[in-house]
Design a protein around this motif. Structure first.
Motif, PDB file in Angstrom:
ATOM      1  N   LYS A  11       5.187 -10.955  -7.357  1.00  0.00           N
ATOM      2  CA  LYS A  11       4.626 -10.443  -7.812  1.00  0.00           C
ATOM      3  C   LYS A  11       4.414 -10.617  -8.792  1.00  0.00           C
ATOM      4  CE  LYS A  11       7.752  -6.406  -5.935  1.00  0.00           C
ATOM      5  NZ  LYS A  11       8.016  -6.016  -6.136  1.00  0.00           N
ATOM      6  N   ASP A  12       2.946  -9.472  -8.718  1.00  0.00           N
ATOM      7  CA  ASP A  12       1.745  -9.711 -10.628  1.00  0.00           C
ATOM      8  C   ASP A  12       2.403  -8.040 -10.819  1.00  0.00           C
ATOM      9  OD1 ASP A  12      -0.133  -9.857 -11.941  1.00  0.00           O
ATOM     10  OD2 ASP A  12      -0.931 -10.733 -10.857  1.00  0.00           O
ATOM     11  N   PRO A  13       2.773  -8.627 -12.221  1.00  0.00           N
ATOM     12  CA  PRO A  13       3.152  -7.078 -12.221  1.00  0.00           C
ATOM     13  C   PRO A  13       1.082  -6.531 -13.313  1.00  0.00           C
ATOM     14  CG  PRO A  13       4.194  -8.451 -13.287  1.00  0.00           C
ATOM     15  CD  PRO A  13       3.376  -9.305 -12.635  1.00  0.00           C
ATOM     16  N   MET A  14       0.718  -7.220 -13.523  1.00  0.00           N
ATOM     17  CA  MET A  14      -0.543  -7.138 -14.216  1.00  0.00           C
ATOM     18  C   MET A  14      -1.413  -5.839 -13.331  1.00  0.00           C
ATOM     19  SD  MET A  14      -3.105  -9.089 -16.352  1.00  0.00           S
ATOM     20  CE  MET A  14      -3.910  -9.987 -14.607  1.00  0.00           C
ATOM     21  N   MET A  15      -1.646  -6.959 -11.540  1.00  0.00           N
ATOM     22  CA  MET A  15      -2.563  -6.458 -11.401  1.00  0.00           C
ATOM     23  C   MET A  15      -1.562  -5.360  -9.652  1.00  0.00           C
ATOM     24  SD  MET A  15      -5.564  -7.281 -11.675  1.00  0.00           S
ATOM     25  CE  MET A  15      -7.087  -9.016 -11.628  1.00  0.00           C
ATOM     26  N   ASP A  16      -0.112  -5.668  -9.826  1.00  0.00           N
ATOM     27  CA  ASP A  16      -0.033  -4.689  -9.648  1.00  0.00           C
ATOM     28  C   ASP A  16      -0.141  -4.756  -7.701  1.00  0.00           C
ATOM     29  OD1 ASP A  16       2.403  -3.091  -8.296  1.00  0.00           O
ATOM     30  OD2 ASP A  16       0.909  -0.144  -8.361  1.00  0.00           O
ATOM     31  N   SER A  17       0.208  -5.986  -7.649  1.00  0.00           N
ATOM     32  CA  SER A  17       0.202  -7.221  -6.793  1.00  0.00           C
ATOM     33  C   SER A  17       1.527  -8.159  -5.903  1.00  0.00           C
ATOM     34  CB  SER A  17      -1.303  -8.077  -6.191  1.00  0.00           C
ATOM     35  OG  SER A  17      -0.756  -8.850  -6.625  1.00  0.00           O
ATOM     36  N   PRO A  18       1.794  -7.976  -5.226  1.00  0.00           N
ATOM     37  CA  PRO A  18       0.486  -7.502  -3.919  1.00  0.00           C
ATOM     38  C   PRO A  18       0.600  -5.816  -3.341  1.00  0.00           C
ATOM     39  CG  PRO A  18       2.963  -8.054  -2.960  1.00  0.00           C
ATOM     40  CD  PRO A  18       2.335  -8.064  -3.803  1.00  0.00           C
ATOM     41  N   ALA A  19      -0.483  -5.843  -2.895  1.00  0.00           N
ATOM     42  CA  ALA A  19      -0.424  -3.670  -2.907  1.00  0.00           C
ATOM     43  C   ALA A  19      -1.116  -3.154  -1.761  1.00  0.00           C
ATOM     44  CB  ALA A  19      -1.435  -3.567  -4.204  1.00  0.00           C
ATOM     45  N   GLU A  20      -0.634  -2.198  -1.188  1.00  0.00           N
ATOM     46  CA  GLU A  20      -1.436  -1.796   0.131  1.00  0.00           C
ATOM     47  C   GLU A  20      -3.142  -1.533   0.460  1.00  0.00           C
ATOM     48  OE1 GLU A  20       0.602   2.153  -0.297  1.00  0.00           O
ATOM     49  OE2 GLU A  20       2.878   1.144   0.521  1.00  0.00           O
ATOM     50  N   ILE A  21      -3.462  -1.555   1.414  1.00  0.00           N
ATOM     51  CA  ILE A  21      -4.575  -1.723   1.207  1.00  0.00           C
ATOM     52  C   ILE A  21      -5.178  -0.246   2.359  1.00  0.00           C
ATOM     53  CG2 ILE A  21      -5.269  -4.103   1.355  1.00  0.00           C
ATOM     54  CD1 ILE A  21      -5.406  -3.948   4.090  1.00  0.00           C
ATOM     55  N   SER A  22      -6.357   1.074   1.506  1.00  0.00           N
ATOM     56  CA  SER A  22      -6.677   1.407   2.482  1.00  0.00           C
ATOM     57  C   SER A  22      -6.588   1.972   3.950  1.00  0.00           C
ATOM     58  CB  SER A  22      -8.077   1.827   1.620  1.00  0.00           C
ATOM     59  OG  SER A  22      -8.965   0.827   2.500  1.00  0.00           O
ATOM     60  N   VAL A  23      -6.410   2.756   4.026  1.00  0.00           N
ATOM     61  CA  VAL A  23      -6.841   3.006   5.335  1.00  0.00           C
ATOM     62  C   VAL A  23      -8.280   2.601   6.319  1.00  0.00           C
ATOM     63  CG1 VAL A  23      -6.723   5.089   7.564  1.00  0.00           C
ATOM     64  CG2 VAL A  23      -5.094   5.058   6.099  1.00  0.00           C
ATOM     65  N   ASP A  24      -8.724   2.806   5.932  1.00  0.00           N
ATOM     66  CA  ASP A  24     -10.317   2.289   5.995  1.00  0.00           C
ATOM     67  C   ASP A  24     -10.010   0.481   6.172  1.00  0.00           C
ATOM     68  OD1 ASP A  24     -11.005   4.894   6.724  1.00  0.00           O
ATOM     69  OD2 ASP A  24     -12.224   4.756   4.502  1.00  0.00           O
ATOM     70  N   GLN A  25     -10.118   0.155   4.705  1.00  0.00           N
ATOM     71  CA  GLN A  25      -9.797  -1.819   4.736  1.00  0.00           C
ATOM     72  C   GLN A  25      -9.660  -1.507   6.512  1.00  0.00           C
ATOM     73  OE1 GLN A  25      -8.722  -1.925   1.433  1.00  0.00           O
ATOM     74  NE2 GLN A  25      -9.721  -3.385   0.608  1.00  0.00           N
ATOM     75  N   LEU A  26      -7.978  -0.928   7.144  1.00  0.00           N
ATOM     76  CA  LEU A  26      -6.908  -1.519   8.208  1.00  0.00           C
ATOM     77  C   LEU A  26      -7.855  -1.212   9.147  1.00  0.00           C
ATOM     78  CD1 LEU A  26      -3.536   0.016   6.979  1.00  0.00           C
ATOM     79  CD2 LEU A  26      -4.328  -2.489   6.668  1.00  0.00           C
ATOM     80  N   LEU A  27      -8.796  -0.145   9.641  1.00  0.00           N
ATOM     81  CA  LEU A  27      -8.853   0.385  10.187  1.00  0.00           C
ATOM     82  C   LEU A  27     -10.502  -0.940  10.917  1.00  0.00           C
ATOM     83  CD1 LEU A  27      -9.870   4.116  10.400  1.00  0.00           C
ATOM     84  CD2 LEU A  27      -8.885   2.668  11.855  1.00  0.00           C
ATOM     85  N   GLU A  28     -10.975  -0.509   9.670  1.00  0.00           N
ATOM     86  CA  GLU A  28     -12.063  -2.103  10.483  1.00  0.00           C
ATOM     87  C   GLU A  28     -11.475  -3.200  10.286  1.00  0.00           C
ATOM     88  OE1 GLU A  28     -15.578  -1.882   7.089  1.00  0.00           O
ATOM     89  OE2 GLU A  28     -14.077  -2.781   5.854  1.00  0.00           O
ATOM     90  N   LEU A  29     -10.196  -4.026   9.806  1.00  0.00           N
ATOM     91  CA  LEU A  29      -9.968  -4.698  10.426  1.00  0.00           C
ATOM     92  C   LEU A  29      -8.615  -4.841  11.540  1.00  0.00           C
ATOM     93  CD1 LEU A  29      -8.962  -5.496   6.927  1.00  0.00           C
ATOM     94  CD2 LEU A  29     -10.073  -6.407   7.834  1.00  0.00           C
ATOM     95  N   GLY A  30      -9.314  -3.769  12.245  1.00  0.00           N
ATOM     96  CA  GLY A  30      -8.409  -3.321  13.885  1.00  0.00           C
ATOM     97  C   GLY A  30      -6.674  -3.919  14.068  1.00  0.00           C
ATOM     98  N   ILE A  31      -6.443  -3.501  12.494  1.00  0.00           N
ATOM     99  CA  ILE A  31      -4.848  -3.754  12.262  1.00  0.00           C
ATOM    100  C   ILE A  31      -3.972  -1.869  11.899  1.00  0.00           C
ATOM    101  CG2 ILE A  31      -2.979  -4.210  10.796  1.00  0.00           C
ATOM    102  CD1 ILE A  31      -5.192  -6.574   9.642  1.00  0.00           C
ATOM    103  N   THR A  32      -3.225  -2.017  13.393  1.00  0.00           N
ATOM    104  CA  THR A  32      -2.232  -1.033  12.253  1.00  0.00           C
ATOM    105  C   THR A  32      -0.615  -0.927  11.727  1.00  0.00           C
ATOM    106  OG1 THR A  32      -2.429  -1.394  15.106  1.00  0.00           O
ATOM    107  CG2 THR A  32      -2.330   1.081  13.880  1.00  0.00           C
ATOM    108  N   LEU A  33      -0.179  -0.613  11.319  1.00  0.00           N
ATOM    109  CA  LEU A  33       0.782  -1.406  10.627  1.00  0.00           C
ATOM    110  C   LEU A  33       1.837  -0.649  11.107  1.00  0.00           C
ATOM    111  CD1 LEU A  33      -0.218  -1.042   6.593  1.00  0.00           C
ATOM    112  CD2 LEU A  33      -0.070  -2.536   8.420  1.00  0.00           C
ATOM    113  N   ARG A  34       3.469  -1.672  11.664  1.00  0.00           N
ATOM    114  CA  ARG A  34       4.135  -1.181  12.071  1.00  0.00           C
ATOM    115  C   ARG A  34       4.805   0.113  11.240  1.00  0.00           C
ATOM    116  NH1 ARG A  34       6.582  -5.086  14.213  1.00  0.00           N
ATOM    117  NH2 ARG A  34       7.874  -5.606  12.426  1.00  0.00           N
TER     118      ARG A  34
END
Ligand code: ASP
Length: 464
Positions: free
Chosen positions: A439-462
């Protein structure tokens, strides 16, 4: 006034100069205030005397780690106050003017000493503060020197540095890949490179002959203490070479680098001792033996080469897999076994690893530039013919379009620099490291991405 670097102040005795940097320590003694300043070149003791009332008023407000431009007179210290052997130990700055460039809250932890004792997650969260400490500054600056030395050395040997893609293709070749969804091609993915292995070989087909790269590698492995999701290699490949040529060049480079940049270090044995894999296992029980005669000496470097590794080993399920690199060439006397797919467990490869003080710091091999022989490797590992073509067809095509014999190596640069800097883990020499858990505690990554980003990528999260 033009900025003077702190390291140059002793040449300015009797002059008024301006320096810029951070307040290293401020000691208020009432009538006068001591304020040491720090920039990338060093530190200097400053003092505000009562005969500069305006400056006294300003300095009373100032706190450690503020960023200032400070003007003052450079004075020789009286003999009894001289600190011999310390930068600016013989001078002092009599501060007459202060310009505040940026204030600082109290920093989250003390950086005047060795920050190793501080909670690492906190250090990584405020890495930009952590990196200000003397030790971390040395680590990043010496890392730069090591890399610059390598670049200059290889340039001089007629190598060129070539960048290879970060967005590439997932192939079953070793560790798990990090993948990147391709927005323009829903359902398709790029993969981040585990190493530039295939590209550097293709650069040999391309007539580059001598390639290197300070290359970032990404491997999605389970976190293990001293692993990072991304790490740096010195990656190298050469055409028309034998095993001996690659080993010789690397040994010379290692020796010259240590001698020039770390003269206090002692290389235990030159030329580096060589062991076969069988010898190493029998004598030391591992393939990266620690040959140091004195393990308490932090400046002792015991390099060794380990050669003659088995090409294949059995997996848990009883199938064959490669021990190091599927693109390696067997030792000349074992090529026939590979072609006939016989004595598989006894085929030795041209792999050479370089170990240092019990760690593997590099490894490489002469490659298999015969397309049929490469196909055999994948067949032995049980890959179907169409999967071989799909995953490695481009390599086989290149090898049928004029590819010279070639071989190379890659060093784990972080580990090497860590050893040279006498650090206990690679995070100390990686400027923006991730935690042992990736993990990167400074950037707080990994991190979630927005619903819009997911939609754009055609990805649905289980749903969890
Ligand atoms: N690509 C290999 C690795 O990352 C090194 C090499 O054989 O050159 O381990």
């Amino acid at each position: 006034m033009k900025r003077t670097y702190i390291k140059d102040l002793s040449k300015e005795v009797g002059q008024e100069v301006t320096i810029s940097g951070w307040v290293d320590v401020r000691r208020d003694q009432g009538k006068m205030v001591f304020m040491d300043m720090r920039d990338m070149t060093g530190k200097v003791q400053g003092v505000v005397l009562p005969n500069h009332p305006e400056a006294i008023e300003q300095v009373k407000e100032v706190r450690n780690e503020w960023v200032l431009s400070v003007t003052g007179l450079i004075n020789k210290r009286p003999e009894r106050n001289v600190k011999a052997g310390v930068l600016n130990g013989d001078i002092e700055m009599e501060i007459t003017g202060i310009e505040v460039l940026n204030k600082s809250e109290t920093i989250p932890f003390d950086i005047s000493g060795d920050t190793k004792e501080i909670n690492e997650e906190v250090r990584l969260k405020y890495r930009y503060v952590d990196l200000r400490s003397d030790r971390m500054q040395k680590n990043i600056r010496n890392r730069h020197k090591v890399i610059k030395f390598i670049r200059d050395y290889l340039d001089n040997e007629n190598f060129i540095e070539v960048e290879t893609p970060i967005l590439t293709k997932s192939t079953p070749e070793g560790s798990r890949d990090y993948v990147v969804p391709a927005r323009l091609y829903p359902g398709k993915f790029y993969a981040l490179p585990q190493s530039p292995q295939q590209y550097k070989q293709l650069l040999m087909t391309a007539g580059v002959e001598k390639y290197f790269q300070i290359a970032r590698c990404m491997r999605d492995e389970d976190t293990r203490g001293d692993r990072q999701p991304e790490f740096t290699q010195l990656d190298m490949e050469m055409s028309f070479v034998k095993q001996e040529d690659v080993m010789e060049l690397n040994e010379k480079l290692l020796i010259e680098l240590v001698t020039k940049l770390y003269p206090e270090k002692k290389i235990q044995q030159i030329p580096f001792p060589r062991l076969t894999y069988a010898e190493a296992m029998e004598k030391y029980g591992n393939d990266k033996p620690d040959l140091r005669e004195d393990k308490n000496d932090p400046d002792l470097l015991a390099f060794c080469w380990v050669i003659d590794f088995p090409f294949f080993e059995k997996t848990d399920t009883g199938a064959w897999t490669f021990t190091h690199n599927p693109f390696s060439r067997p030792k000349p006397e074992h090529v026939e076994w590979l072609m006939k797919k016989e004595n598989i467990g006894e085929i030795l490869t041209t792999q050479y690893d370089v170990a240092l003080n019990g760690m593997e710091i590099g490894g490489g091999s002469i490659r298999n530039h015969d397309p049929e022989a490469l196909r055999k490797v994948f067949e032995i590992m049980g890959h179907e013919s169409d999967a071989i073509d799909r995953n490695f067809g481009h390599m086989m095509t290149a090898f049928s379009l004029g590819t010279p014999p070639h071989g190379g190596i890659a060093w784990g640069l972080d580990r090497f620099v860590m050893t040279l800097q006498n650090e206990p883990n690679i995070r100390e020499v990686i400027p923006f490291a991730k935690t042992g858990e990736g993990k990167d505690p400074m950037m707080d990554s990994p991190a979630e991405i927005s619903v819009d980003q997911l939609l754009e990528l055609g990805i649905t999260l289980r749903k969890k």
